[in-house]
Design an enzyme around this catalytic site. Structure first.
Site, mmCIF file in Angstrom:
data_model
loop_
_atom_site.group_PDB
_atom_site.id
_atom_site.type_symbol
_atom_site.label_atom_id
_atom_site.label_comp_id
_atom_site.label_asym_id
_atom_site.label_seq_id
_atom_site.Cartn_x
_atom_site.Cartn_y
_atom_site.Cartn_z
ATOM 1 N N SER A 1 0.833 -1.214 0.000
ATOM 2 C CA SER A 1 0.000 0.000 0.000
ATOM 3 C C SER A 1 0.867 1.262 0.000
ATOM 4 C CB SER A 1 -0.976 -0.002 1.175
ATOM 5 O OG SER A 1 -0.311 0.111 2.403
ATOM 6 N N ASN A 2 2.031 1.207 0.621
ATOM 7 C CA ASN A 2 2.936 2.367 0.549
ATOM 8 C C ASN A 2 3.487 2.532 -0.864
ATOM 9 O OD1 ASN A 2 3.435 3.820 3.227
ATOM 10 N ND2 ASN A 2 3.470 1.666 3.835
ATOM 11 N N ARG B 1 22.327 -17.114 2.173
ATOM 12 C CA ARG B 1 22.028 -15.698 2.305
ATOM 13 C C ARG B 1 22.852 -14.841 1.342
ATOM 14 N NH1 ARG B 1 19.710 -12.710 6.720
ATOM 15 N NH2 ARG B 1 19.974 -10.672 5.811
ATOM 16 N N MET C 1 10.676 -7.318 4.075
ATOM 17 C CA MET C 1 10.910 -7.991 5.345
ATOM 18 C C MET C 1 12.237 -8.758 5.411
ATOM 19 S SD MET C 1 8.342 -6.854 6.834
ATOM 20 C CE MET C 1 8.054 -7.724 8.364
ATOM 21 N N ARG C 2 13.243 -8.306 4.678
ATOM 22 C CA ARG C 2 14.577 -8.910 4.777
ATOM 23 C C ARG C 2 15.580 -7.821 5.117
ATOM 24 N NH1 ARG C 2 14.387 -14.209 4.918
ATOM 25 N NH2 ARG C 2 16.485 -14.381 4.048
ATOM 26 N N ASN D 1 13.503 3.777 4.465
ATOM 27 C CA ASN D 1 12.604 2.750 4.998
ATOM 28 C C ASN D 1 11.487 3.453 5.763
ATOM 29 O OD1 ASN D 1 11.715 0.099 5.783
ATOM 30 N ND2 ASN D 1 12.583 0.457 7.811
ATOM 31 N N HIS E 1 8.847 2.724 9.026
ATOM 32 C CA HIS E 1 8.654 1.829 10.166
ATOM 33 C C HIS E 1 7.404 2.282 10.930
ATOM 34 C CE1 HIS E 1 9.631 -0.968 13.311
ATOM 35 N NE2 HIS E 1 9.436 -0.014 14.194
ATOM 36 N N ASP F 1 16.413 -0.475 11.650
ATOM 37 C CA ASP F 1 15.549 0.642 12.063
ATOM 38 C C ASP F 1 16.341 1.729 12.803
ATOM 39 O OD1 ASP F 1 13.392 -0.758 10.989
ATOM 40 O OD2 ASP F 1 12.975 -1.779 12.874
ATOM 41 N N GLU G 1 1.197 6.819 7.142
ATOM 42 C CA GLU G 1 2.350 6.372 6.347
ATOM 43 C C GLU G 1 2.161 6.784 4.894
ATOM 44 O OE1 GLU G 1 3.604 2.296 6.762
ATOM 45 O OE2 GLU G 1 2.923 2.189 8.835
HETATM 46 C C1 GRF Z 1 3.933 -0.821 6.881
HETATM 47 O O1 GRF Z 1 3.305 -0.821 8.118
HETATM 48 C C2 GRF Z 1 5.342 -0.333 7.030
HETATM 49 O O2 GRF Z 1 5.489 0.614 8.042
HETATM 50 C C3 GRF Z 1 6.089 -1.580 7.406
HETATM 51 O O3 GRF Z 1 5.474 -2.591 6.664
HETATM 52 C C4 GRF Z 1 4.146 -2.222 6.341
HETATM 53 C C5 GRF Z 1 4.037 -2.268 4.859
HETATM 54 O O4 GRF Z 1 2.739 -2.107 4.415
HETATM 55 N N1 GRF Z 1 7.496 -1.414 7.137
HETATM 56 P P1 GRF Z 1 2.458 -2.051 2.848
HETATM 57 O O5 GRF Z 1 3.055 -3.307 2.244
HETATM 58 O O6 GRF Z 1 3.097 -0.806 2.316
HETATM 59 O O7 GRF Z 1 0.968 -2.034 2.725
#
Ligand code: GRF
Length: 226
Positions: free
Chosen positions: A14-15, A66, A91-92, A108, A110, A146, A175
Site C-alpha cells: 500500500s505504501n 544468504r 521484510m529482509r 525505509n 517503520h 531501524d 504512512e
Molecule cells: C507498513 O506498516 C510499514 O510501516 C512496514 O510494513 C508495512 C508495509 O505495508 N514497514 P504495505 O506493504 O506498504 O501495505
C-alpha cells in the site's frame, strides 16, 4: 533530474501504491525502475504490474544461502538502473554490501516512533506496551535495523480499545502521507545527512491540509499535495 528508484516489497504494497500515485500525479520527480520482492505472492507485485512497472521476484528460499540472495538482490536493483532504494514493507535485512552500494540513498518506513519499538512488530508492540501516542517513522537505512537518520515522523493517538491491527491501520493512513513526501524530498535533492540528523532544504512551499487525517502531528510538516 528525475530520480530512478527501485522499490522493495514483501507484502500488500500500500505504501508502494501511494508512491506510484504521487509519481503519476507529478508530485514526486522519480521513476520506478523496478519493484522487487522476495515473495512471489506479494500483492505489491500485482500493483506494480497494473501500472506497467518492471517487477523482479527473488524468493529467498530458492537461494542456496544468504550471500547468494544478497548478491541477486543487489544485482537486480543495480541492473534496473536505480540510483536510490525505497523499502516499502520489505521484510529482509539488507546486506552491508547493498547498503554501501546505495549509501545515504535508501529509505525505509517503520510503523512506530523510532527509536521506540524497532523490529518487525512495531505497531503491535506499541499497542501491547500501552503507549498513548504511536506513529510512523521514515528514516535512512544504515547497517543497524531501524536505526538510520530520521527524515519525518507522524504521531497518532493510541486509543484504549486499540489492539495491534487497529493501531497499525491508524498509523498506515499516515504512512501513506509521509512516505511519498519523504521520497519527493529525496528526489528533489532536498535531504542531506549531518551525523544523526537529516537536514531538509526549505523550498518555500505551502503546507498540506491535514484536517482530514484525524488527530496527528507530522514533523517536518507535509507540503501541499501530500
Ligand atoms: C507498513 O506498516 C510499514 O510501516 C512496514 O510494513 C508495512 C508495509 O505495508 N514497514 P504495505 O506493504 O506498504 O501495505
Amino acid at each position: 533530474m528525475t530520480l530512478p528508484v527501485a522499490v522493495l516489497v514483501s507484502g500488500s504494497g500500500s505504501n508502494l501504491q501511494a508512491i506510484i500515485d504521487h509519481i503519476e500525479a507529478g508530485r514526486i520527480d522519480a521513476r520506478i525502475t523496478a519493484v522487487v520482492s522476495n515473495k512471489a505472492e506479494a500483492q505489491g507485485l500485482d500493483r506494480a504490474r497494473r501500472h506497467g512497472l518492471a517487477t523482479v521476484t527473488l524468493p529467498h528460499g530458492d537461494f542456496p544461502d544468504r550471500a547468494a540472495f544478497d548478491a541477486a538482490l543487489l544485482g537486480a536493483v543495480r541492473d534496473s538502473g536505480a540510483r536510490a532504494v525505497i523499502l516499502a514493507g520489505f521484510m529482509r535485512l539488507l546486506a552491508p554490501r547493498f547498503i554501501a552500494a546505495f549509501r545515504d540513498r535508501i529509505l525505509n518506513i517503520h510503523p512506530a516512533l523510532l527509536p521506540s519499538f524497532p523490529g518487525i512488530r512495531g505497531a503491535a508492540d506499541a499497542a501491547a506496551y500501552g503507549v498513548t501516542i504511536a506513529g510512523a517513522t521514515v528514516h535512512f537505512v544504515d547497517e543497524k535495523m531501524d536505526n538510520g537518520p530520521i527524515v519525518i515522523q507522524a504521531a497518532v493517538p493510541a486509543l484504549p480499545g486499540d489492539d495491534g491491527p487497529s493501531l497499525a491501520a491508524r498509523i498506515l493512513a499516515l504512512e501513506h502521507r509521509i512516505y511519498p513526501q519523504a521520497v519527493a524530498w529525496l528526489a528533489a535533492g532536498r535531504l542531506s545527512i549531518d551525523g544523526r540528523k537529516t537536514r531538509l532544504a526549505p523550498a518555500g512551499l505551502a503546507l498540506a491540509d491535514l484536517s482530514d487525517a484525524g488527530p496527528c502531528l507530522v514533523n517536518p510538516p507535509l507540503e501541499v499535495g501530500f
